[in-house]
Each structure stands twice: as C-alpha cells, then as structure tokens.
Design a protein around this motif. Structure first.
Motif, short mmCIF file in Angstrom:
data_model
loop_
_atom_site.label_atom_id
_atom_site.label_comp_id
_atom_site.label_asym_id
_atom_site.label_seq_id
_atom_site.Cartn_x
_atom_site.Cartn_y
_atom_site.Cartn_z
N ALA A 133 -10.18 4.80 -10.91
CA ALA A 133 -9.58 3.79 -10.04
C ALA A 133 -8.85 2.75 -10.87
CB ALA A 133 -10.67 3.13 -9.19
N ASP A 169 -14.67 5.89 -1.64
CA ASP A 169 -14.89 6.86 -2.70
C ASP A 169 -14.02 8.10 -2.45
OD1 ASP A 169 -15.90 8.12 -4.92
OD2 ASP A 169 -17.73 8.81 -3.92
N ARG A 181 -16.20 2.58 3.22
CA ARG A 181 -16.71 1.70 2.16
C ARG A 181 -18.20 1.48 2.41
NH1 ARG A 181 -11.75 -2.34 3.03
NH2 ARG A 181 -10.16 -1.24 1.85
N GLU A 227 -14.53 -0.06 -2.82
CA GLU A 227 -13.41 0.74 -2.35
C GLU A 227 -13.92 2.10 -1.92
OE1 GLU A 227 -10.71 1.33 -0.59
OE2 GLU A 227 -10.13 -0.48 -1.67
N ASP A 237 0.87 -1.18 0.00
CA ASP A 237 0.00 0.00 0.00
C ASP A 237 0.90 1.22 0.00
OD1 ASP A 237 -2.59 -1.19 0.14
OD2 ASP A 237 -2.30 -1.59 2.27
N PRO A 251 -7.05 -4.35 -4.31
CA PRO A 251 -7.04 -5.39 -3.28
C PRO A 251 -6.74 -6.77 -3.86
CG PRO A 251 -9.28 -4.68 -3.75
CD PRO A 251 -8.38 -3.74 -4.49
N ILE A 280 -5.61 1.68 -4.89
CA ILE A 280 -5.79 0.42 -4.17
C ILE A 280 -6.32 -0.67 -5.10
CG2 ILE A 280 -6.94 -0.72 -2.25
CD1 ILE A 280 -4.87 1.37 -1.41
N GLY A 336 -16.18 2.33 -6.73
CA GLY A 336 -15.01 3.04 -6.23
C GLY A 336 -14.91 4.43 -6.84
N THR A 340 -7.77 6.60 -2.79
CA THR A 340 -7.88 5.14 -2.93
C THR A 340 -7.90 4.67 -4.38
OG1 THR A 340 -10.31 5.17 -2.86
CG2 THR A 340 -9.16 4.99 -0.75
N ARG A 341 -7.66 5.58 -5.31
CA ARG A 341 -7.60 5.17 -6.72
C ARG A 341 -6.54 4.11 -6.95
NH1 ARG A 341 -6.91 10.76 -9.84
NH2 ARG A 341 -5.36 10.90 -8.20
N ILE A 400 -8.64 -0.32 -10.26
CA ILE A 400 -9.42 -1.55 -10.35
C ILE A 400 -10.36 -1.53 -11.56
CG2 ILE A 400 -9.31 -2.19 -7.91
CD1 ILE A 400 -12.05 -0.96 -7.51
N SER A 437 0.31 -0.97 -7.65
CA SER A 437 -0.63 -0.29 -8.55
C SER A 437 0.08 0.77 -9.38
CB SER A 437 -1.77 0.36 -7.75
OG SER A 437 -1.33 1.56 -7.15
#
Length: 428
Positions: free
Chosen positions: A361, A331, A256, A329, A169, A340, A338, A357, A335-336, A363, A208
């Motif tokens: 992001a 908002d 979340r 995720e 992270d 997981p 992340i 999210g 956290t863009r 993801i 990431s």
C-alpha cells in the motif's frame, strides 16, 4: 493567470472530497494564479460541514449552475438506503436488502459514469459562454464524481483549452466499483470513458503513485503525483485524553473491518488489567453495521464510543487529544493506491498512527518515510498485538508520542506550489 476549477464538492459539503481544492484555492494566488470556481447551485451532499464556508478565501469568483440529483428520486424507494449508498457505505452481499441491491444496480448501470451525469451538458453550455467572455483558456476538473471530467473533455474538444484532470481517486479500479453490479457492457463503457479522458487531458494529476502507474499503462500524457496534505490549523492547546484512547476519524465501510485488530484489542483487555481499565475505542464518523457487529462479536462493546460526523475543526481536536490514531484501508489490491487525506492530518497532529491495509500500500511507504507510526497487513495479528502493547507501555510511562519527520513537503502551501508550477509550464 486565470484558471477555471470545476468541482462538485465545495463548502458547505463536508468530508475529505472538499478539502483538496478548497486548500488549493486558498493558496493559488500566492503563486500568481487567480482561481475561478464552478460548483453546482443545488447539490445533495451526503455530508455537510458549514464551518468550511468560513475557509473560502475572500475575493474568489464562484460560479454556480443548477444540477439534477437522482438521489432525491431514489429516496422515494428508501431514504435511508439512498443516503447510505451516497456516502459509500455498502453492506456485504449477504446483508444487502432487495432495495439496496436494486439501487446499486440502477446506480451502476443507468448512471454512467455516476449519478451527476445530468450536470454535464448544462455545465458545458453555461461554461462555454463564460469562458469566451472571460478569456480564460485553462480549466481544471477534479473527480470523483467523474462526470466532472466529462465536462472538461467536452470543453477541451469544443474550445481547445488547456485542461488538467485531477483524480482524487482512481476511476475503474476504485474499490467500490465491483459492488455496483455492473454489466459487462457497463464495465466497457466506464473503461472507454476513462481512456478518453486520460488521452484528451493535457496533464493528469493523481494523489498516489500506484494510480500514476495504472494510468501510465493507459495513456502517454504527462501524469504528476500531488498527494493530499495538511494545513496549519490554529487549535488551542489540547490536553491528551487520560484514557488510552484509540481513535479512528472518518467512515468505516464494510470492507474496512480488521477483525484481527478487534481480537487483539479484546485479548489485551483480558490479559492486562491496566489495559482493561485504560482502554477506549473511539470511532468518529459513519460506521457500517458489519463493522459494528464485528466489534460487538469481539467483545469490545463496553469500550466503544461512537460519534457521528463532526466538523473538520472538531476532528482535528479529537486527533490531537487521542493517544493513538487508527488508519484502516480495505484489504484489497484495488486500494493500494488510496492515500486518504486524513493521513497527513494525522501526521501533523503528532500522535502515533497504527495503520492496516493491503500489501504494498502507498500509505505504508509514506508512514515509513515520515516515521509517523506503524503499518501492518490485516493478517499480521501477532505483530499488531505486540505493537499495541508497546504503545500502551509508552502511554503508561507518559512517553507515547510521534517523532514524525519530513512532513513539510505535504503542507497545502507546498502542494499548491507544485500545482501552480504545472499550470505555468502549460501556459508557456
């Protein structure tokens, strides 16, 4: 080639933090790398999964040294609050008790970079001697906790070793940082330590593409992206739930909390009698009181099934039996980055993914690339509701499935091959 891997999380620790390096260690020897693992002797893990001990490869050298864990002393004030914070579950500001606010302030400003800081100096002293005797000249640190990177920095400075810093992270841009009630001085100290690590390590590995870009603005050192991934796990044939079960596996923190999703699900139970009869919402893992309150307020209590933390093996069975998998995720722009680890296990389960999210992001790109589901931003209420109805109709016709593609690159073996390549290039 021998390498020393320094990590806080190791079996019997549970949760996603332990999976990454447990799997790298499992496959590294296939690519000519002999791993030695250094872990705390007496850690206080917020989650325990004893089944993961069985996955430690035979013949691996594991070094252990004691650690002083402040969370044990924090339990004097409140055992419940200290355990909750250690799991990363932090209530919204208006719902925080005085004890929780106090513990957050102390954690944020007196334990920099984190509560495992007291393991740094004893580890440096212990490992310096071991490295000299074993003639290992390459080390890998993985964080969080980022105190582990400070062990690597000290050893690099003292012994001029090759050093890879692996960030599961980000550090100062992680979503919970602004909840730690940091003073301006503490913020500056975190940023200074982060910069020192990024500029001292010979190679940086991140999970990431967003984190890679953020770190490239701080340092000119080489930075590689090696995401988390999936491992081929043997599970007997799992029948799909008869119900239209929508499952989320993992912690649901206060942030979340997609209220539009809860609203859309409730409206579908009102508007569609078949949906009302078939729908079940299954949450597996720690769920914050804020999220539970929102679900109750949305009218979904009768459809909710709560399950506490389960073993990794059991989690895989739940994923494969569910009709639809939720990935949620926070908002927030923070956290863009992340991605997981459960995303990749969701993919290999071959069940469709409904993800929510922030805009842009990482993801969302992976889900699109692999055709493994749909991604929405929190505010896209109508689109989410329409997609849920489309999934439900496919379920009714017994046609609900994932047509996932291009996921072989995310197997743990392939990802380990990339890590081994970096190690070999550093040692040539």
């Amino acid at each position: 080639m021998k390498v020393l891997i320094i990590t806080y999380y190791w079996p019997p620790a549970g949760g996603p933090g332990v999976q990454r390096w447990l799997k790298f260690v499992k496959y590294l020897r296939e690519f000519g790398v002999d791993p030695v693992v250094y872990v705390p002797e007496n850690p206080t893990y917020p989650l325990v999964d004893s089944s993961l001990v069985l996955e430690i490869p035979k013949g691996i050298t594991i070094l252990k040294h004691p650690i002083v864990e402040p969370y044990r002393f924090a339990e004097i004030f409140s055992k419940k609050e200290s355990k909750t914070i250690s799991k990363g579950i932090i209530a919204g500001k208006t719902k925080q008790s005085f004890i929780q606010r106090l513990l957050l302030f102390v954690r944020g400003n007196f334990f920099i970079p984190d509560a495992r800081k007291f393991w740094i100096q004893p580890s440096v002293s212990y490992l310096e001697k071991y490295l000299l005797e074993s003639q290992i000249d390459t080390i890998i640190t993985t964080g969080p906790p980022h105190s582990v990177h400070l062990i690597g920095k000290a050893l690099k400075t003292k012994m001029n070793l090759n050093w890879i810093a692996d960030f599961r992270d980000p550090w100062t841009t992680i979503g919970y940082h602004d909840k730690l009630k940091l003073t301006r001085r503490s913020i500056q100290k975190h940023k200074a330590l982060e910069k020192e690590v990024l500029e001292t390590a010979d190679h940086i590995v991140v999970t990431s593409f967003t984190t890679q870009k953020e770190f490239q603005e701080i340092t000119g050192q080489p930075i590689s992206v090696i995401t988390n991934g999936y491992d081929v796990t043997t599970v007997s044939e799992i029948p799909l739930d008869k119900k239209f079960t929508i499952s989320h596996i993992g912690s649901l923190l206060s942030g979340r909390n997609p209220k539009h999703l809860w609203k859309a699900l409730f409206e579908l139970t009102v508007e569609n009698e078949a949906f009302l009869d078939a729908f079940r919402l299954q949450l597996v893992g720690a769920v914050s009181d804020d999220v539970l309150s929102s679900i109750k307020e949305a009218g979904l209590s009768d459809f909710l099934e709560l399950r506490h933390y389960v073993s990794h093996h059991e989690a895989i069975k739940i994923q494969r039996s569910s009709q639809l998998l939720l990935l949620i995720e926070i908002d927030s722009a923070a956290t863009r980055c992340i991605i997981p680890g459960k995303l990749f296990e969701y993919m290999v389960s071959k069940r469709p993914i409904l993800a929510l999210g922030p805009a842009d992001a990482d993801i969302s790109k992976l889900i699109l690339e692999t055709n493994s589901g749909c991604f929405f931003e929190y505010h896209e209420y109508k689109a989410v509701k329409a997609q849920l109805l489309e999934y439900f109709k496919a379920y009714q016709n017994e046609e609900l499935e994932s047509r996932v593609t291009s996921i072989e690159q995310y197997s743990r073996r392939e990802l380990t091959k990339k890590m081994a390549q970096i190690l070999k290039e550093m040692n040539t």
